[in-house]
Design a protein around this motif. Structure first.
Motif, PDB file in Angstrom:
ATOM      1  N   ARG A 130       1.084  -1.262  -0.013  1.00 51.68           N
ATOM      2  CA  ARG A 130      -0.242   0.413   0.504  1.00 51.68           C
ATOM      3  C   ARG A 130       0.652   0.837  -0.186  1.00 51.68           C
ATOM      4  NH1 ARG A 130      -3.840   1.773   4.986  1.00 51.68           N
ATOM      5  NH2 ARG A 130      -4.570   3.680   4.212  1.00 51.68           N
ATOM      6  N   PHE A 131       1.874   1.092   0.508  1.00 52.77           N
ATOM      7  CA  PHE A 131       2.975   2.543   1.047  1.00 52.77           C
ATOM      8  C   PHE A 131       4.206   2.824   0.019  1.00 52.77           C
ATOM      9  CE2 PHE A 131       0.919   2.558   4.518  1.00 52.77           C
ATOM     10  CZ  PHE A 131       0.276   3.527   5.160  1.00 52.77           C
ATOM     11  N   VAL A 132       4.237   1.069  -0.661  1.00 53.92           N
ATOM     12  CA  VAL A 132       5.713   1.244  -2.027  1.00 53.92           C
ATOM     13  C   VAL A 132       5.465   2.322  -2.652  1.00 53.92           C
ATOM     14  CG1 VAL A 132       4.185  -0.189  -4.186  1.00 53.92           C
ATOM     15  CG2 VAL A 132       6.350  -0.247  -3.240  1.00 53.92           C
ATOM     16  N   GLY A 133       4.416   3.145  -2.952  1.00 56.86           N
ATOM     17  CA  GLY A 133       4.862   4.364  -3.777  1.00 56.86           C
ATOM     18  C   GLY A 133       5.174   5.616  -3.405  1.00 56.86           C
ATOM     19  N   ARG A 134       5.442   5.292  -1.943  1.00 53.02           N
ATOM     20  CA  ARG A 134       6.344   6.537  -0.590  1.00 53.02           C
ATOM     21  C   ARG A 134       7.296   6.342  -1.034  1.00 53.02           C
ATOM     22  NH1 ARG A 134       3.110  10.365   0.212  1.00 53.02           N
ATOM     23  NH2 ARG A 134       1.104   9.840   0.661  1.00 53.02           N
ATOM     24  N   LEU A 135       8.105   5.513  -1.821  1.00 55.10           N
ATOM     25  CA  LEU A 135       9.886   4.886  -1.613  1.00 55.10           C
ATOM     26  C   LEU A 135      10.326   5.626  -2.576  1.00 55.10           C
ATOM     27  CD1 LEU A 135      10.000   0.955  -1.359  1.00 55.10           C
ATOM     28  CD2 LEU A 135      10.619   2.426   0.073  1.00 55.10           C
ATOM     29  N   PRO A 136      11.891   6.162  -2.654  1.00 53.75           N
ATOM     30  CA  PRO A 136      12.360   6.898  -3.571  1.00 53.75           C
ATOM     31  C   PRO A 136      12.697   5.685  -4.966  1.00 53.75           C
ATOM     32  CG  PRO A 136      13.638   6.345  -1.846  1.00 53.75           C
ATOM     33  CD  PRO A 136      12.683   5.682  -1.597  1.00 53.75           C
ATOM     34  N   ASP A 137      12.731   6.312  -5.618  1.00 53.26           N
ATOM     35  CA  ASP A 137      13.475   5.717  -7.570  1.00 53.26           C
ATOM     36  C   ASP A 137      15.023   6.036  -6.862  1.00 53.26           C
ATOM     37  OD1 ASP A 137      13.339   4.435  -9.403  1.00 53.26           O
ATOM     38  OD2 ASP A 137      13.301   6.201 -10.557  1.00 53.26           O
ATOM     39  N   ASP A 138      15.296   4.505  -6.144  1.00 55.69           N
ATOM     40  CA  ASP A 138      16.409   4.899  -6.209  1.00 55.69           C
ATOM     41  C   ASP A 138      16.641   3.635  -5.749  1.00 55.69           C
ATOM     42  OD1 ASP A 138      16.130   4.435  -3.028  1.00 55.69           O
ATOM     43  OD2 ASP A 138      16.876   6.247  -3.159  1.00 55.69           O
ATOM     44  N   PRO A 139      18.661   3.058  -5.390  1.00 57.74           N
ATOM     45  CA  PRO A 139      18.671   1.154  -5.367  1.00 57.74           C
ATOM     46  C   PRO A 139      17.768   1.065  -3.424  1.00 57.74           C
ATOM     47  CG  PRO A 139      20.352   3.121  -5.880  1.00 57.74           C
ATOM     48  CD  PRO A 139      18.941   3.656  -5.967  1.00 57.74           C
ATOM     49  N   TYR A 140      17.648   2.041  -2.883  1.00 57.41           N
ATOM     50  CA  TYR A 140      16.676   1.875  -1.376  1.00 57.41           C
ATOM     51  C   TYR A 140      15.261   0.858  -1.879  1.00 57.41           C
ATOM     52  CZ  TYR A 140      13.838   1.596   2.822  1.00 57.41           C
ATOM     53  OH  TYR A 140      13.215   1.484   3.961  1.00 57.41           O
ATOM     54  N   GLY A 141      14.794   1.847  -2.896  1.00 56.98           N
ATOM     55  CA  GLY A 141      13.391   1.466  -3.098  1.00 56.98           C
ATOM     56  C   GLY A 141      13.683   0.492  -3.801  1.00 56.98           C
ATOM     57  N   GLU A 142      15.003  -0.254  -4.613  1.00 57.15           N
ATOM     58  CA  GLU A 142      13.648  -0.880  -5.571  1.00 57.15           C
ATOM     59  C   GLU A 142      14.745  -2.355  -4.370  1.00 57.15           C
ATOM     60  OE1 GLU A 142      13.328  -3.602  -7.750  1.00 57.15           O
ATOM     61  OE2 GLU A 142      13.155  -1.785  -8.400  1.00 57.15           O
ATOM     62  N   MET A 143      15.723  -2.322  -3.671  1.00 53.05           N
ATOM     63  CA  MET A 143      16.047  -2.699  -2.573  1.00 53.05           C
ATOM     64  C   MET A 143      14.305  -3.670  -1.653  1.00 53.05           C
ATOM     65  SD  MET A 143      18.097  -3.437   0.678  1.00 53.05           S
ATOM     66  CE  MET A 143      17.500  -2.424   1.287  1.00 53.05           C
ATOM     67  N   ILE A 144      13.642  -2.546  -1.397  1.00 48.21           N
ATOM     68  CA  ILE A 144      12.598  -2.813  -0.323  1.00 48.21           C
ATOM     69  C   ILE A 144      11.216  -2.911  -1.603  1.00 48.21           C
ATOM     70  CG2 ILE A 144      10.550  -2.015   0.877  1.00 48.21           C
ATOM     71  CD1 ILE A 144      13.376  -1.704   2.243  1.00 48.21           C
ATOM     72  N   ARG A 145      11.507  -2.990  -2.456  1.00 55.32           N
ATOM     73  CA  ARG A 145      10.362  -3.283  -3.405  1.00 55.32           C
ATOM     74  C   ARG A 145      10.971  -4.616  -4.280  1.00 55.32           C
ATOM     75  NH1 ARG A 145      11.239   1.778  -5.483  1.00 55.32           N
ATOM     76  NH2 ARG A 145       9.317   3.399  -5.601  1.00 55.32           N
ATOM     77  N   ALA A 146      12.122  -5.341  -4.124  1.00 53.80           N
ATOM     78  CA  ALA A 146      12.670  -6.314  -4.550  1.00 53.80           C
ATOM     79  C   ALA A 146      11.873  -7.103  -3.337  1.00 53.80           C
ATOM     80  CB  ALA A 146      13.636  -6.635  -4.960  1.00 53.80           C
ATOM     81  N   GLY A 147      12.627  -7.140  -1.999  1.00 52.09           N
ATOM     82  CA  GLY A 147      11.984  -7.332  -0.355  1.00 52.09           C
ATOM     83  C   GLY A 147      10.822  -7.525  -0.426  1.00 52.09           C
ATOM     84  N   ILE A 148       9.463  -6.891  -1.092  1.00 51.33           N
ATOM     85  CA  ILE A 148       8.347  -7.527  -1.499  1.00 51.33           C
ATOM     86  C   ILE A 148       8.448  -8.532  -2.156  1.00 51.33           C
ATOM     87  CG2 ILE A 148       5.751  -6.055  -1.751  1.00 51.33           C
ATOM     88  CD1 ILE A 148       6.967  -3.728  -0.249  1.00 51.33           C
ATOM     89  N   ARG A 149       8.520  -7.874  -3.618  1.00 53.72           N
ATOM     90  CA  ARG A 149       8.436  -9.110  -4.027  1.00 53.72           C
ATOM     91  C   ARG A 149       8.553 -10.665  -3.593  1.00 53.72           C
ATOM     92  NH1 ARG A 149      10.441  -5.588  -7.856  1.00 53.72           N
ATOM     93  NH2 ARG A 149      11.992  -6.447  -7.865  1.00 53.72           N
ATOM     94  N   ASN A 150       9.658 -11.039  -3.699  1.00 54.75           N
ATOM     95  CA  ASN A 150      10.439 -12.200  -2.915  1.00 54.75           C
ATOM     96  C   ASN A 150       9.035 -12.577  -1.595  1.00 54.75           C
ATOM     97  OD1 ASN A 150      12.215 -12.046  -4.389  1.00 54.75           O
ATOM     98  ND2 ASN A 150      13.520 -10.673  -3.112  1.00 54.75           N
ATOM     99  N   ALA A 151       9.037 -11.910  -1.062  1.00 57.86           N
ATOM    100  CA  ALA A 151       8.365 -11.961   0.150  1.00 57.86           C
ATOM    101  C   ALA A 151       6.793 -12.240  -0.525  1.00 57.86           C
ATOM    102  CB  ALA A 151       7.925 -10.707   1.038  1.00 57.86           C
ATOM    103  N   THR A 152       6.464 -11.800  -1.346  1.00 60.49           N
ATOM    104  CA  THR A 152       4.760 -12.675  -1.981  1.00 60.49           C
ATOM    105  C   THR A 152       4.989 -14.091  -2.071  1.00 60.49           C
ATOM    106  OG1 THR A 152       4.376 -10.235  -2.617  1.00 60.49           O
ATOM    107  CG2 THR A 152       3.391 -11.738  -3.718  1.00 60.49           C
ATOM    108  N   GLU A 153       6.112 -13.824  -3.177  1.00 57.89           N
ATOM    109  CA  GLU A 153       6.387 -15.679  -3.325  1.00 57.89           C
ATOM    110  C   GLU A 153       6.624 -16.624  -2.315  1.00 57.89           C
ATOM    111  OE1 GLU A 153      10.177 -14.776  -5.845  1.00 57.89           O
ATOM    112  OE2 GLU A 153       8.918 -13.898  -7.235  1.00 57.89           O
ATOM    113  N   ALA A 154       7.016 -16.467  -1.511  1.00 60.64           N
ATOM    114  CA  ALA A 154       8.039 -16.865  -0.371  1.00 60.64           C
ATOM    115  C   ALA A 154       6.352 -17.282   0.548  1.00 60.64           C
ATOM    116  CB  ALA A 154       8.107 -16.341   0.688  1.00 60.64           C
TER     117      ALA A 154
END
Length: 158
Positions: A130-154
């Motif tokens: 829900r709050f992913v749109g608040r992340l910056p478009d930078d390596p940190y934001g991508e790391m968290i987005r990837a973490g969300i994708r990985n957690a969803t898959e798990a």
């Protein structure tokens, strides 16, 4: 001096937190955990919300059990409820409290997934998304987005 440079404003407590985190990253997890725990006691449960949120967030990663990690991740989320953008921006001009939420909820989702609390894991993962749109478009934001994708898959595999 430019008020909007990328250097944090001087904050001795944050310096101590960062130094302890670096100890943990250098392989000295027990010393880092002890240092941060002592600092938590010094700050107190009603201390500066930015310090409490940051410290609890990092201290969670240094725990030896998932239950203890969950407890610290819950403290980080509780502290963010007391945090304002104005306070976060005293440390760095670009910080916004809602930008903390994807990471905090992702951590809680992962804790709950590892503990077998699938329903709670899904709730926190939905909040992270829900709050992913608040992340910056930078390596940190991508790391968290990837973490969300990985957690969803798990969670889908559980």
């Amino acid at each position: 001096m430019d008020d909007h440079d990328d250097q944090p404003a001087p904050d001795p407590t944050m310096t101590r937190i960062v130094n302890a985190v670096q100890l943990g990253r250098s392989g000295q997890q027990a010393l880092a955990r002890d240092t941060l725990t002592a600092l938590w006691d010094e700050i107190g449960v009603d201390g500066d919300a930015f310090h409490r949120c940051t410290l609890a967030h990092y201290l969670a990663d240094l725990q030896e059990s998932t239950e203890a990690e969950l407890s610290w991740d819950e403290r980080a989320l509780a502290a963010v409820a007391d945090l304002t953008d104005e306070r976060a921006q005293q440390y760095h001009h670009s910080m916004q409290v809602q930008g903390f939420l994807p990471s905090l909820h992702l951590n809680l989702a992962d804790d709950h997934r590892r503990l077998g609390n699938t329903a709670l894991a899904r709730e926190h993962l939905a909040l992270a998304e829900r709050f992913v749109g608040r992340l910056p478009d930078d390596p940190y934001g991508e790391m968290i987005r990837a973490g969300i994708r990985n957690a969803t898959e798990a969670l889908e595999q559980d």
